[in-house]
Design an enzyme around this catalytic site. Structure first.
Site, PDB file in Angstrom:
ATOM      1  N   TRP A  28       5.756   5.545   2.058  1.00  0.00           N
ATOM      2  CA  TRP A  28       5.589   5.117   3.456  1.00  0.00           C
ATOM      3  C   TRP A  28       6.814   4.423   4.049  1.00  0.00           C
ATOM      4  O   TRP A  28       6.844   4.135   5.231  1.00  0.00           O
ATOM      5  CB  TRP A  28       4.326   4.268   3.641  1.00  0.00           C
ATOM      6  CG  TRP A  28       4.076   3.225   2.572  1.00  0.00           C
ATOM      7  CD1 TRP A  28       4.568   1.965   2.535  1.00  0.00           C
ATOM      8  CD2 TRP A  28       3.277   3.380   1.384  1.00  0.00           C
ATOM      9  NE1 TRP A  28       4.126   1.307   1.401  1.00  0.00           N
ATOM     10  CE2 TRP A  28       3.329   2.145   0.681  1.00  0.00           C
ATOM     11  CE3 TRP A  28       2.517   4.429   0.835  1.00  0.00           C
ATOM     12  CZ2 TRP A  28       2.652   1.940  -0.526  1.00  0.00           C
ATOM     13  CZ3 TRP A  28       1.847   4.210  -0.367  1.00  0.00           C
ATOM     14  CH2 TRP A  28       1.922   2.986  -1.022  1.00  0.00           C
ATOM     15  N   GLU A  51       7.339  -1.492  -2.845  1.00  0.00           N
ATOM     16  CA  GLU A  51       6.345  -0.400  -2.806  1.00  0.00           C
ATOM     17  C   GLU A  51       7.002   0.979  -2.788  1.00  0.00           C
ATOM     18  O   GLU A  51       6.500   1.911  -2.158  1.00  0.00           O
ATOM     19  CB  GLU A  51       5.403  -0.595  -1.601  1.00  0.00           C
ATOM     20  CG  GLU A  51       4.657  -1.915  -1.686  1.00  0.00           C
ATOM     21  CD  GLU A  51       3.787  -2.238  -0.467  1.00  0.00           C
ATOM     22  OE1 GLU A  51       3.666  -1.383   0.430  1.00  0.00           O
ATOM     23  OE2 GLU A  51       3.240  -3.349  -0.438  1.00  0.00           O
ATOM     24  N   TYR A  90      -3.214  -3.268  -3.336  1.00  0.00           N
ATOM     25  CA  TYR A  90      -4.331  -3.695  -2.482  1.00  0.00           C
ATOM     26  C   TYR A  90      -5.642  -3.081  -2.967  1.00  0.00           C
ATOM     27  O   TYR A  90      -6.645  -3.771  -3.119  1.00  0.00           O
ATOM     28  CB  TYR A  90      -4.058  -3.299  -1.024  1.00  0.00           C
ATOM     29  CG  TYR A  90      -3.029  -4.187  -0.366  1.00  0.00           C
ATOM     30  CD1 TYR A  90      -1.666  -3.999  -0.588  1.00  0.00           C
ATOM     31  CD2 TYR A  90      -3.413  -5.251   0.446  1.00  0.00           C
ATOM     32  CE1 TYR A  90      -0.717  -4.830  -0.020  1.00  0.00           C
ATOM     33  CE2 TYR A  90      -2.464  -6.089   1.027  1.00  0.00           C
ATOM     34  CZ  TYR A  90      -1.125  -5.873   0.797  1.00  0.00           C
ATOM     35  OH  TYR A  90      -0.187  -6.702   1.358  1.00  0.00           O
ATOM     36  N   GLU A 110       1.968  -8.799  -3.929  1.00  0.00           N
ATOM     37  CA  GLU A 110       1.245  -8.545  -2.670  1.00  0.00           C
ATOM     38  C   GLU A 110      -0.111  -7.967  -3.003  1.00  0.00           C
ATOM     39  O   GLU A 110      -0.213  -6.993  -3.752  1.00  0.00           O
ATOM     40  CB  GLU A 110       1.982  -7.497  -1.829  1.00  0.00           C
ATOM     41  CG  GLU A 110       2.547  -7.997  -0.534  1.00  0.00           C
ATOM     42  CD  GLU A 110       2.983  -6.868   0.391  1.00  0.00           C
ATOM     43  OE1 GLU A 110       2.105  -6.196   0.968  1.00  0.00           O
ATOM     44  OE2 GLU A 110       4.194  -6.686   0.553  1.00  0.00           O
ATOM     45  N   HIS A 134      11.008  -5.804   5.553  1.00  0.00           N
ATOM     46  CA  HIS A 134      10.708  -4.463   6.068  1.00  0.00           C
ATOM     47  C   HIS A 134      11.926  -4.051   6.893  1.00  0.00           C
ATOM     48  O   HIS A 134      11.934  -4.139   8.118  1.00  0.00           O
ATOM     49  CB  HIS A 134       9.434  -4.469   6.921  1.00  0.00           C
ATOM     50  CG  HIS A 134       8.179  -4.592   6.103  1.00  0.00           C
ATOM     51  ND1 HIS A 134       7.731  -5.788   5.595  1.00  0.00           N
ATOM     52  CD2 HIS A 134       7.275  -3.652   5.701  1.00  0.00           C
ATOM     53  CE1 HIS A 134       6.612  -5.572   4.912  1.00  0.00           C
ATOM     54  NE2 HIS A 134       6.314  -4.294   4.960  1.00  0.00           N
TER      55      HIS A 134
HETATM   56  C1  BMA Z   1       2.204  -4.904   7.186  1.00  0.00           C
HETATM   57  C2  BMA Z   1       1.278  -5.215   8.344  1.00  0.00           C
HETATM   58  C3  BMA Z   1       2.099  -5.111   9.597  1.00  0.00           C
HETATM   59  C4  BMA Z   1       3.311  -6.043   9.511  1.00  0.00           C
HETATM   60  C5  BMA Z   1       4.101  -5.816   8.220  1.00  0.00           C
HETATM   61  C6  BMA Z   1       5.205  -6.817   8.033  1.00  0.00           C
HETATM   62  O1  BMA Z   1       1.528  -4.828   5.990  1.00  0.00           O
HETATM   63  O2  BMA Z   1       0.748  -6.517   8.197  1.00  0.00           O
HETATM   64  O3  BMA Z   1       1.310  -5.464  10.688  1.00  0.00           O
HETATM   65  O4  BMA Z   1       4.161  -5.838  10.604  1.00  0.00           O
HETATM   66  O5  BMA Z   1       3.226  -5.866   7.134  1.00  0.00           O
HETATM   67  O6  BMA Z   1       4.730  -8.135   7.992  1.00  0.00           O
END
Ligand code: BMA
Length: 384
Positions: free
Chosen positions: A200, A195, A268, A301, A134
């Site tokens: 997002w 994603e 999901y 995921e 991320h």
């Molecule tokens: C997201 C959530 C967040 C987290 C991020 C990275 O889906 O679980 O809380 O910071 O992933 O792990």
């Protein structure tokens, strides 16, 4: 390690040029390379062995499994998955968000140094390592959920290009410091810019043109592989399926077969609000697409937060994997992290933990012939 890869290549060429023996020919065909011609021997082995094991089994994976669980934090040997099923997961997901800040911990508070140890531990037991990122916003320095477009600013010629390279340099240092006990590089399934069919993240659907996303991906591959000489990565492309709605966009921003090893899917909703039989058809589609391109399909995921259906593992996940017979070709399924309740003050877990009513069903899922946990894995890091 490069030496071994080169040796492997030479062996393939010699074998395919000279052999009449059908057994040897078969073996030759089985040795396939990842998108990196200089990939380490272990990385090439993982690529081939994952393809092979996917023919008969689906590996189970869990994010942040060794770092913390619903009711514990950084305790040696612990794993919610192991405490529920008797085995560690076959695949370990990890996360590098915040790597750019030179902080000691990632965006979820996990120590980067300790993570190296957990990665080594899982690998030494035979598990598969995958890393997501991320990545912070390279223009605003916000997080990855900052939706301000950024890609044109970080590609060559952009005003933040050097800064972006600098972050990639940090990544290169981190992943080439992941080593087995004998010093060999640990292969990592790297899953960046995930994603992107949703909007997002700053690399998302509305934030990037096709050209930008493709250029971002290719640049990252080329920079790490050619400039930084990182050769222990398999590259996983993982659009979000959005309960099947975004599947038609799956290949819209595909960087090409020369830049991807694994055709992933994040989804999901499909294991929550959809008929698992329908999702099974989506997975079968992914398996077919992977087959056409000689790639590895994976559900990279998934999960349902707090697992409200206590038979979720067998009624949703297993049905999705089995209902359409082709769906079984998925190499692995990774459920998201079990956030520590005390630290985060919220119920945010995606694998069963021992006190949860879904625990017996997760054990039943683990006991099926199809699904593999760590203690059932063949050796994935050597080629026979
Ligand atoms: C997201 C959530 C967040 C987290 C991020 C990275 O889906 O679980 O809380 O910071 O992933 O792990």
């Amino acid at each position: 390690m490069k030496f071994f890869s080169a040796l492997l290549l030479i062996t393939i060429i010699v074998l395919s040029a000279g052999c009449n023996n059908s057994q040897e020919e078969q073996k030759t065909e089985a040795v396939d390379l990842s998108i990196d011609q200089e990939a380490t021997a272990e990385t090439v082995a993982l690529y081939n062995n994952l393809k092979e094991v996917a023919k008969t089994h689906v590996l189970y994976g869990h994010q942040d499994d060794l770092a913390y669980g619903y009711s514990w934090w950084a305790e040696e040997g612990r794993s919610d998955v192991k405490e529920v099923t008797g085995s560690y997961p076959a695949v370990y997901g990890w996360e590098l968000g915040n790597l750019r800040q030179d902080t000691d911990v990632n965006l979820d508070g996990v120590s980067f140094e300790k993570m190296k140890g957990w990665i080594q531990e899982g690998y030494e037991r035979g598990g598969v390592i995958t890393i997501a990122w991320h990545m912070n916003h390279p223009v605003t320095d916000g997080d990855s959920w900052d939706r301000t477009p950024a890609v044109s600013a970080i590609l060559p010629g952009g005003e933040e290009h050097e800064k972006f390279n600098n972050w990639l340099d940090k990544f290169a240092v981190y992943v080439t410091d992941l080593r087995g006990k004998d010093g060999e590089l640990i292969p990592v399934i790297f899953r960046p810019y995930h994603e992107h069919t949703g909007s997002w993240f700053w690399w998302g659907d509305e934030q990037t043109t096709v050209e930008e996303y493709v250029a971002l991906w290719r640049y990252t591959v080329e920079y790490l592989r050619n400039e930084k000489q990182v050769h222990n990565l398999l590259w996983a492309y993982s659009p979000d399926g959005q309960s099947g709605r975004a599947l038609s966009k799956y290949f819209e921003k595909y960087p090409g077969d020369d830049y991807v090893d694994i055709l992933g899917l994040d989804d999901y909703g499909s294991l929550n609000d959809r008929d698992p039989g329908e999702f099974s058809d989506d997975l079968a589609w992914l398996v077919e697409e992977a087959k056409k391109r000689d790639k590895i399909p994976a559900l990279t995921e998934t999960g349902v937060e707090t697992i409200p259906n206590e038979n979720w593992w067998t009624e949703q996940v297993l049905v999705a994997l089995e209902s359409n017979p082709k769906a079984k070709g998925i190499a692995y399924v990774l459920t998201w992290r079990n956030a520590n309740y005390e630290r985060e003050q919220r119920e945010h877990f995606y694998a069963s933990h021992p006190e949860h009513p879904s625990a017996p069903d997760m054990k039943a899922f683990r006991d099926t012939e199809l699904v593999m946990f760590e203690d059932e894995l063949p050796d994935l890091y050597t080629l026979d």
